[in-house]
Design a protein around this motif. Structure first.
Motif, PDB file in Angstrom:
ATOM      1  N   SER A 270       9.113  57.529  26.510  1.00 33.59           N
ATOM      2  CA  SER A 270       9.358  59.082  26.236  1.00 33.59           C
ATOM      3  C   SER A 270       7.910  59.715  26.486  1.00 33.59           C
ATOM      4  O   SER A 270       7.035  59.445  25.969  1.00 33.59           O
ATOM      5  CB  SER A 270       9.703  59.252  24.567  1.00 33.59           C
ATOM      6  N   TRP A 271       8.202  61.108  26.734  1.00 30.45           N
ATOM      7  CA  TRP A 271       7.069  62.074  26.984  1.00 30.45           C
ATOM      8  C   TRP A 271       6.659  62.530  25.470  1.00 30.45           C
ATOM      9  O   TRP A 271       5.467  63.093  25.371  1.00 30.45           O
ATOM     10  CB  TRP A 271       7.504  63.299  27.623  1.00 30.45           C
ATOM     11  N   ALA A 272       7.392  62.110  24.534  1.00 33.34           N
ATOM     12  CA  ALA A 272       6.936  62.348  23.180  1.00 33.34           C
ATOM     13  C   ALA A 272       5.278  61.465  22.957  1.00 33.34           C
ATOM     14  O   ALA A 272       4.479  62.057  21.945  1.00 33.34           O
ATOM     15  CB  ALA A 272       7.661  61.805  22.169  1.00 33.34           C
ATOM     16  N   LEU A 273       5.006  60.628  23.544  1.00 34.21           N
ATOM     17  CA  LEU A 273       3.817  59.820  23.332  1.00 34.21           C
ATOM     18  C   LEU A 273       2.679  61.002  23.659  1.00 34.21           C
ATOM     19  O   LEU A 273       1.764  60.748  23.275  1.00 34.21           O
ATOM     20  CB  LEU A 273       3.881  58.751  24.265  1.00 34.21           C
ATOM     21  N   MET A 274       2.980  61.641  24.903  1.00 33.44           N
ATOM     22  CA  MET A 274       2.135  62.455  25.167  1.00 33.44           C
ATOM     23  C   MET A 274       1.773  63.775  24.380  1.00 33.44           C
ATOM     24  O   MET A 274       0.703  64.210  24.132  1.00 33.44           O
ATOM     25  CB  MET A 274       2.410  63.206  26.641  1.00 33.44           C
ATOM     26  N   ASP A 315      -3.147  54.536  21.511  1.00 31.47           N
ATOM     27  CA  ASP A 315      -3.465  53.762  20.514  1.00 31.47           C
ATOM     28  C   ASP A 315      -2.519  53.246  19.789  1.00 31.47           C
ATOM     29  O   ASP A 315      -1.287  53.641  19.895  1.00 31.47           O
ATOM     30  CB  ASP A 315      -4.707  54.267  19.716  1.00 31.47           C
ATOM     31  N   GLN A 316      -2.861  52.504  18.793  1.00 35.74           N
ATOM     32  CA  GLN A 316      -1.604  51.891  17.920  1.00 35.74           C
ATOM     33  C   GLN A 316      -0.940  53.089  16.947  1.00 35.74           C
ATOM     34  O   GLN A 316       0.370  52.764  16.981  1.00 35.74           O
ATOM     35  CB  GLN A 316      -2.404  50.853  16.787  1.00 35.74           C
ATOM     36  N   ARG A 317      -1.517  54.113  16.828  1.00 36.56           N
ATOM     37  CA  ARG A 317      -1.034  55.032  15.948  1.00 36.56           C
ATOM     38  C   ARG A 317       0.408  55.810  16.794  1.00 36.56           C
ATOM     39  O   ARG A 317       1.352  55.869  16.385  1.00 36.56           O
ATOM     40  CB  ARG A 317      -1.690  56.130  15.472  1.00 36.56           C
ATOM     41  N   ILE A 318       0.148  55.868  17.993  1.00 38.78           N
ATOM     42  CA  ILE A 318       1.078  56.390  18.847  1.00 38.78           C
ATOM     43  C   ILE A 318       2.210  55.303  19.223  1.00 38.78           C
ATOM     44  O   ILE A 318       3.469  55.674  19.310  1.00 38.78           O
ATOM     45  CB  ILE A 318       0.383  56.979  20.447  1.00 38.78           C
ATOM     46  N   HIS A 319       1.658  54.051  19.291  1.00 43.60           N
ATOM     47  CA  HIS A 319       2.622  52.973  19.498  1.00 43.60           C
ATOM     48  C   HIS A 319       3.480  52.997  18.514  1.00 43.60           C
ATOM     49  O   HIS A 319       4.731  52.790  18.470  1.00 43.60           O
ATOM     50  CB  HIS A 319       1.848  51.785  19.702  1.00 43.60           C
ATOM     51  N   ASP A 320       3.204  52.951  17.276  1.00 39.22           N
ATOM     52  CA  ASP A 320       3.826  52.883  16.031  1.00 39.22           C
ATOM     53  C   ASP A 320       5.060  54.127  16.033  1.00 39.22           C
ATOM     54  O   ASP A 320       6.204  54.018  15.580  1.00 39.22           O
ATOM     55  CB  ASP A 320       3.113  53.017  14.696  1.00 39.22           C
TER      56      ASP A 320
END
Length: 469
Positions: A270-274, A315-320
């Motif tokens: 998902s582009w939401a990660l960006m 990073d972990q924040r975005i992974h979560d």
């Protein structure tokens, strides 16, 4: 016989008939079938595959719509069709087909509410992030947040409505009379047997031409070398029929790309990660673009990198955060997501040059803190700094579906270049001209399902009326 043929001769026989025949059992086709069925039409859906899946099931399943009661429930009370239209036009720099963009913007909200009220679809609004280009939280999804779940719910509604969907039925020829009225559709079965279905009206909901290498190379050569992540059956049948009949076509160079398809796993990231701060680097460890732009145009950026690949780094924040998306969880399960305790470990795991990756992170922090302007114009100031542990996903750019096609009127009837409509021929979704303008950069998140459901809704409503005349 190759699909896309048109015959001016009367059908030699009629094996079955229906008031409204729909070619394609994706979101557009099922919306048209349900709308026509609601009004009492005898409807038949023809699907070329053994079971309906297609582009809808491969999509995220997210549908942008303004001024819905679902937004009000989520506390979003100031969205309007005009605001949505302005966002569509801004994304395409004013190059969208203005009438069709306005038609989609004012139709999609009522279409989603109709699907909920009449056919039991449940919609939620994704309000934890804004997709690029959208000024309001207006992305709707079924609770499962996947295109496959959206299609499954629409299939269940179609079954409850008693509308037959005939699979393994590839439409190959239209029978059209001297007044350009479609009288029947010839279809082929897997064993080669041919059947002819008579129709009062015909809806083309068989998407675009992304599955045709020849048409892609002709109309959108910039992505011809990229991966096609759409349904193989999208071979341009609607376009071929329309052109044979002399229909108006527009924006054939338009398409939805995506710059974040896990490779070689073939899973959408998902582009939401960006939007949460993830970056992309090439195999040299360097950023190459402003990742906060649209994911569609990013496809071209990624394909142009060495080897046609890039790495999503975060990073972990975005992974979560990303774990809320089923596709991302699938990517984790498939081993596409590499996790590392620190930047050195990430560099080793991804085979990226550590010194360059370290330099990229230093530049990133300088941009975030305001000590320097980002080389690509991205604003990192509102985003928190990266903190270990880190993640990486190897991705490529892909063509998802084409956005150009047959021009339709406000009732979804296919028109000629002079604007005159064909008597009983309708189109929607990828078969019709979309609202993204002529370029990949004009694609606003959700434009595909926007026109699938909005124009399918209109086509079903209009097809019944024309089938009775």
């Amino acid at each position: 016989m190759q699909a896309g043929a048109v015959s001016r001769e009367p059908p030699p026989r009629i094996d079955a008939s229906a008031d409204v025949v729909v070619i394609g059992a994706g979101a557009c086709g099922l919306a048209a079938a349900l709308k026509a069925g609601d009004a009492g039409a005898d409807v038949l859906v023809l699907e070329r595959d053994g079971s309906a899946s297609g582009s809808t099931s491969m999509s995220s399943g997210f549908v942008p719509a303004p001024a819905t009661r679902f937004q009000w429930t989520a506390g979003i009370e100031d969205d309007t069709p005009d605001r949505f239209l302005a966002d569509i036009m801004a994304k395409s720099h004013g190059s969208s087909h203005a009438r069709l963009a306005a038609l989609a913007a004012r139709t999609i909200g009522p279409a989603l509410e109709w699907l909920a009220d009449r056919h039991g679809l449940e919609w939620i609004v994704l309000d934890d992030f804004l997709y690029p280009g959208h000024s309001r939280h207006r992305m709707h999804a079924v609770p499962e947040k996947t295109g496959a779940a959206l299609l499954a719910r629409m299939q269940a509604a179609t079954e409850r409505a008693g509308i037959p969907v005939v699979c393994d039925a590839r439409a190959v020829r239209l029978f059209v009379d001297d007044l350009d009225r479609v009288r029947g559709v010839e279809l082929l079965r897997p064993d080669g047997a041919a059947e002819i279905v008579g129709c009062g009206a015909l809806v083309l909901a068989c998407n675009g031409y992304g599955g045709s290498r020849e048409l892609v190379a002709r109309h959108i050569p910039e992505i011809a070398g990229g991966l096609y992540y759409g349904h193989a059956g999208n071979t341009g049948d609607a376009l071929t029929w329309g052109e044979a009949l002399g229909a108006d076509v527009a924006h054939l160079s338009a398409y939805q790309g995506h710059g974040s398809l896990a490779h070689p796993h073939g899973i959408l990231i998902s582009w939401a990660l960006m939007t949460k701060g993830a970056i992309q680097v090439n195999t040299e460890g360097r950023r190459f673009s402003d990742e906060s732009g649209g994911y569609s145009e990013q496809a071209v950026c990624v394909v142009s990198q060495p080897g046609g690949v890039a790495w999503n780094v975060y990073d972990q924040r975005i992974h979560d955060f990303a774990l809320a998306f089923p596709d991302y969880r699938d990517a984790v399960a498939a081993g596409a997501v590499i996790r590392a305790a620190d930047l050195s470990e990430l560099a080793r795991a991804t085979h990226l040059p550590e010194a360059v990756l370290q330099e990229t992170f230093i530049e990133l922090e300088a941009s975030r803190s305001g000590r320097r302007k980002d080389a690509f114009g991205r604003d990192f100031s509102s985003l928190p700094p990266f903190e270990a542990p880190f993640c990486g996903v190897r991705v490529t750019g892909a063509l998802f579906h084409t956005q150009g096609g047959l021009v339709i009127d406000d009732n979804a009837r296919v028109v000629r270049p002079d604007g005159a409509p064909f008597p009983n021929l309708f189109a929607g979704g990828g078969a019709a001209c979309g609202v993204s303008g002529p370029n990949v950069s004009g694609y606003l998140s959700g434009n595909g399902l926007l026109t699938a459901l909005a124009f399918g809704f209109l086509a079903g409503e209009g097809a019944l009326d024309r089938s009775l005349n």
